[in-house]
Design a protein around this motif. Sequence first.
Motif, PDB file in Angstrom:
ATOM      1  N   ARG A  57       0.850  -1.186   0.000  1.00 24.86           N
ATOM      2  CA  ARG A  57       0.000   0.000   0.000  1.00 24.86           C
ATOM      3  C   ARG A  57       0.886   1.235   0.000  1.00 24.86           C
ATOM      4  NH1 ARG A  57      -4.678  -0.926   4.620  1.00 24.86           N
ATOM      5  NH2 ARG A  57      -4.999  -3.177   4.341  1.00 24.86           N
ATOM      6  N   GLY A  58       0.364   2.338  -0.511  1.00 27.13           N
ATOM      7  CA  GLY A  58       1.107   3.581  -0.498  1.00 27.13           C
ATOM      8  C   GLY A  58       1.228   4.144   0.907  1.00 27.13           C
ATOM      9  N   GLU A  59       2.231   4.975   1.115  1.00 19.86           N
ATOM     10  CA  GLU A  59       2.466   5.520   2.452  1.00 19.86           C
ATOM     11  C   GLU A  59       1.286   6.363   2.949  1.00 19.86           C
ATOM     12  OE1 GLU A  59       6.918   6.101   3.771  1.00 19.86           O
ATOM     13  OE2 GLU A  59       6.496   7.370   2.033  1.00 19.86           O
ATOM     14  N   GLY A  60       0.598   7.014   2.032  1.00 19.88           N
ATOM     15  CA  GLY A  60      -0.551   7.813   2.456  1.00 19.88           C
ATOM     16  C   GLY A  60      -1.639   6.979   3.098  1.00 19.88           C
ATOM     17  N   ASP A  61      -1.734   5.683   2.728  1.00 22.12           N
ATOM     18  CA  ASP A  61      -2.753   4.792   3.290  1.00 22.12           C
ATOM     19  C   ASP A  61      -2.348   4.197   4.626  1.00 22.12           C
ATOM     20  OD1 ASP A  61      -4.420   5.156   1.072  1.00 22.12           O
ATOM     21  OD2 ASP A  61      -3.428   3.551  -0.049  1.00 22.12           O
ATOM     22  N   ILE A  62      -1.049   4.148   4.886  1.00 25.70           N
ATOM     23  CA  ILE A  62      -0.585   3.456   6.104  1.00 25.70           C
ATOM     24  C   ILE A  62      -0.034   4.418   7.150  1.00 25.70           C
ATOM     25  CG2 ILE A  62      -0.063   1.363   4.794  1.00 25.70           C
ATOM     26  CD1 ILE A  62       2.885   2.101   4.935  1.00 25.70           C
ATOM     27  N   ALA A  63       0.042   5.711   6.822  1.00 31.02           N
ATOM     28  CA  ALA A  63       0.642   6.668   7.751  1.00 31.02           C
ATOM     29  C   ALA A  63      -0.089   6.722   9.086  1.00 31.02           C
ATOM     30  CB  ALA A  63       0.684   8.057   7.112  1.00 31.02           C
ATOM     31  N   GLY A  64      -1.428   6.701   9.050  1.00 39.97           N
ATOM     32  CA  GLY A  64      -2.213   6.770  10.287  1.00 39.97           C
ATOM     33  C   GLY A  64      -1.944   5.603  11.220  1.00 39.97           C
ATOM     34  N   PRO A  65      -2.120   4.352  10.742  1.00 43.09           N
ATOM     35  CA  PRO A  65      -1.840   3.205  11.601  1.00 43.09           C
ATOM     36  C   PRO A  65      -0.404   3.172  12.114  1.00 43.09           C
ATOM     37  CG  PRO A  65      -3.110   2.528   9.691  1.00 43.09           C
ATOM     38  CD  PRO A  65      -2.725   3.949   9.459  1.00 43.09           C
ATOM     39  N   LEU A  66       0.552   3.612  11.282  1.00 46.78           N
ATOM     40  CA  LEU A  66       1.950   3.621  11.731  1.00 46.78           C
ATOM     41  C   LEU A  66       2.162   4.624  12.853  1.00 46.78           C
ATOM     42  CD1 LEU A  66       4.159   3.345   8.512  1.00 46.78           C
ATOM     43  CD2 LEU A  66       3.636   1.578  10.187  1.00 46.78           C
ATOM     44  N   ALA A  67       1.531   5.787  12.744  1.00 46.25           N
ATOM     45  CA  ALA A  67       1.660   6.796  13.798  1.00 46.25           C
ATOM     46  C   ALA A  67       1.098   6.283  15.117  1.00 46.25           C
ATOM     47  CB  ALA A  67       0.956   8.085  13.379  1.00 46.25           C
ATOM     48  N   THR A  68      -0.039   5.596  15.053  1.00 46.67           N
ATOM     49  CA  THR A  68      -0.637   5.035  16.265  1.00 46.67           C
ATOM     50  C   THR A  68       0.258   3.947  16.859  1.00 46.67           C
ATOM     51  OG1 THR A  68      -2.861   5.468  15.423  1.00 46.67           O
ATOM     52  CG2 THR A  68      -2.652   3.874  17.208  1.00 46.67           C
ATOM     53  N   LEU A  69       0.814   3.112  15.983  1.00 45.89           N
ATOM     54  CA  LEU A  69       1.720   2.049  16.442  1.00 45.89           C
ATOM     55  C   LEU A  69       2.937   2.642  17.135  1.00 45.89           C
ATOM     56  CD1 LEU A  69       1.942  -1.119  16.248  1.00 45.89           C
ATOM     57  CD2 LEU A  69       3.495  -0.722  14.313  1.00 45.89           C
ATOM     58  N   ALA A  70       3.497   3.709  16.554  1.00 47.60           N
ATOM     59  CA  ALA A  70       4.665   4.351  17.151  1.00 47.60           C
ATOM     60  C   ALA A  70       4.337   4.931  18.525  1.00 47.60           C
ATOM     61  CB  ALA A  70       5.182   5.448  16.224  1.00 47.60           C
ATOM     62  N   GLN A  71       3.128   5.464  18.687  1.00 41.87           N
ATOM     63  CA  GLN A  71       2.718   5.998  19.981  1.00 41.87           C
ATOM     64  C   GLN A  71       2.576   4.885  21.015  1.00 41.87           C
ATOM     65  OE1 GLN A  71      -0.899   8.126  19.221  1.00 41.87           O
ATOM     66  NE2 GLN A  71       0.139   9.978  18.506  1.00 41.87           N
ATOM     67  N   ASP A  72       2.073   3.737  20.593  1.00 39.57           N
ATOM     68  CA  ASP A  72       1.834   2.627  21.512  1.00 39.57           C
ATOM     69  C   ASP A  72       3.109   1.862  21.860  1.00 39.57           C
ATOM     70  OD1 ASP A  72      -0.802   3.337  21.467  1.00 39.57           O
ATOM     71  OD2 ASP A  72      -1.436   1.746  20.082  1.00 39.57           O
ATOM     72  N   TYR A  73       4.133   2.010  21.018  1.00 41.84           N
ATOM     73  CA  TYR A  73       5.419   1.336  21.279  1.00 41.84           C
ATOM     74  C   TYR A  73       6.543   2.378  21.250  1.00 41.84           C
ATOM     75  CZ  TYR A  73       3.111  -3.178  20.528  1.00 41.84           C
ATOM     76  OH  TYR A  73       2.285  -4.281  20.629  1.00 41.84           O
ATOM     77  N   PRO A  74       6.594   3.238  22.264  1.00 42.30           N
ATOM     78  CA  PRO A  74       7.557   4.352  22.253  1.00 42.30           C
ATOM     79  C   PRO A  74       9.014   3.912  22.317  1.00 42.30           C
ATOM     80  CG  PRO A  74       6.475   4.186  24.387  1.00 42.30           C
ATOM     81  CD  PRO A  74       5.750   3.250  23.472  1.00 42.30           C
ATOM     82  N   GLU A  75       9.266   2.690  22.764  1.00 39.51           N
ATOM     83  CA  GLU A  75      10.650   2.215  22.870  1.00 39.51           C
ATOM     84  C   GLU A  75      11.177   1.691  21.538  1.00 39.51           C
ATOM     85  OE1 GLU A  75      12.480   2.630  25.607  1.00 39.51           O
ATOM     86  OE2 GLU A  75      10.706   3.664  26.382  1.00 39.51           O
ATOM     87  N   LEU A  76      10.302   1.571  20.550  1.00 35.74           N
ATOM     88  CA  LEU A  76      10.700   1.041  19.250  1.00 35.74           C
ATOM     89  C   LEU A  76      10.852   2.158  18.231  1.00 35.74           C
ATOM     90  CD1 LEU A  76       8.373  -2.104  18.961  1.00 35.74           C
ATOM     91  CD2 LEU A  76      10.709  -1.963  19.877  1.00 35.74           C
ATOM     92  N   SER A  77      11.724   1.928  17.260  1.00 37.85           N
ATOM     93  CA  SER A  77      11.866   2.834  16.122  1.00 37.85           C
ATOM     94  C   SER A  77      11.151   2.206  14.934  1.00 37.85           C
ATOM     95  CB  SER A  77      13.350   3.033  15.795  1.00 37.85           C
ATOM     96  OG  SER A  77      13.510   3.710  14.566  1.00 37.85           O
ATOM     97  N   ILE A  78      10.214   2.936  14.349  1.00 39.05           N
ATOM     98  CA  ILE A  78       9.407   2.402  13.255  1.00 39.05           C
ATOM     99  C   ILE A  78       9.624   3.271  12.026  1.00 39.05           C
ATOM    100  CG2 ILE A  78       7.079   1.831  12.479  1.00 39.05           C
ATOM    101  CD1 ILE A  78       6.320   1.494  15.456  1.00 39.05           C
ATOM    102  N   GLY A  79      10.178   2.678  10.977  1.00 39.83           N
ATOM    103  CA  GLY A  79      10.489   3.421   9.770  1.00 39.83           C
ATOM    104  C   GLY A  79       9.760   2.859   8.563  1.00 39.83           C
ATOM    105  N   SER A  80       9.366   3.739   7.648  1.00 34.81           N
ATOM    106  CA  SER A  80       8.688   3.340   6.422  1.00 34.81           C
ATOM    107  C   SER A  80       9.578   3.668   5.226  1.00 34.81           C
ATOM    108  CB  SER A  80       7.351   4.086   6.301  1.00 34.81           C
ATOM    109  OG  SER A  80       6.733   3.803   5.055  1.00 34.81           O
TER     110      SER A  80
END
Length: 240
Positions: free
Chosen positions: A181-204
């Motif tokens: 999927r394009g980044e515009g479609d997954i940006a929201g879920p990724l932002a929420t995931l990053a908030q819920d796992y602050p100790e992890l680095s999440i890159g697209s």
Amino acid sequence: MPNPTAAMLVIGDEILSGRTLDSNTNHLAKELTSHGIDLREVRVVSDEPAAIVGAVKALSEAFDHVFTSGGIGPTHDDITADCIAEAFGASIDVREDARALLAAHYERQGSELNEARLRMARIPDGATLIDNPVSVAPGFLVENVHVMAGVPSVFKAMVASVLPTLTGGAPLLSQTLRVDRGEGDIAGPLATLAQDYPELSIGSYPFQKDGKYGSNIVIRGQDITEIDAAIARLATEMGV
């Protein structure tokens, strides 16, 4: 405790001009990551004394370890050793132990230890030599700055000599999930995931293949259980 930090200083006009491809940064980054040392910054500077001295001072003050690459050979433009000495207010001259290493090496080769080659035995006062099993000419350590050759095979050998002497932390672990999927479609879920796992680095890291957009999601951290949980949740949300 946080991992020790590091920076790399790549020295040379040939890198900045594009004539030479820098592979040393990639190698060092991988080795430091596996050793539990976080590479935080990489700078590339020209063969200008002021640029080298300024970068060495700044990086040495900001990070636990600094690794330099390039400029310690036998030619007139190999000025790194002099710049390191200037940065730390040290005198520099031919050092006997370094000279002896070079003398024995060139004697075995049937070559002369001439004035140019002797430049590689000029070491700042107080430095510790770094072993070079490839071409013998040593690197050196001044305070927290590891000064190493630019030739990739020699650089790799020097890194192998240095790393066992450094105390690392927890190695950085990672897992990758491909999402078509394009980044515009997954940006929201990724932002929420990053908030819920602050100790992890999440890159697209997006890609385009056969006219379709997608992204490789890389999740990094030091706790494999957290990484697995985040990957599993993301796979479920993305329907992968």
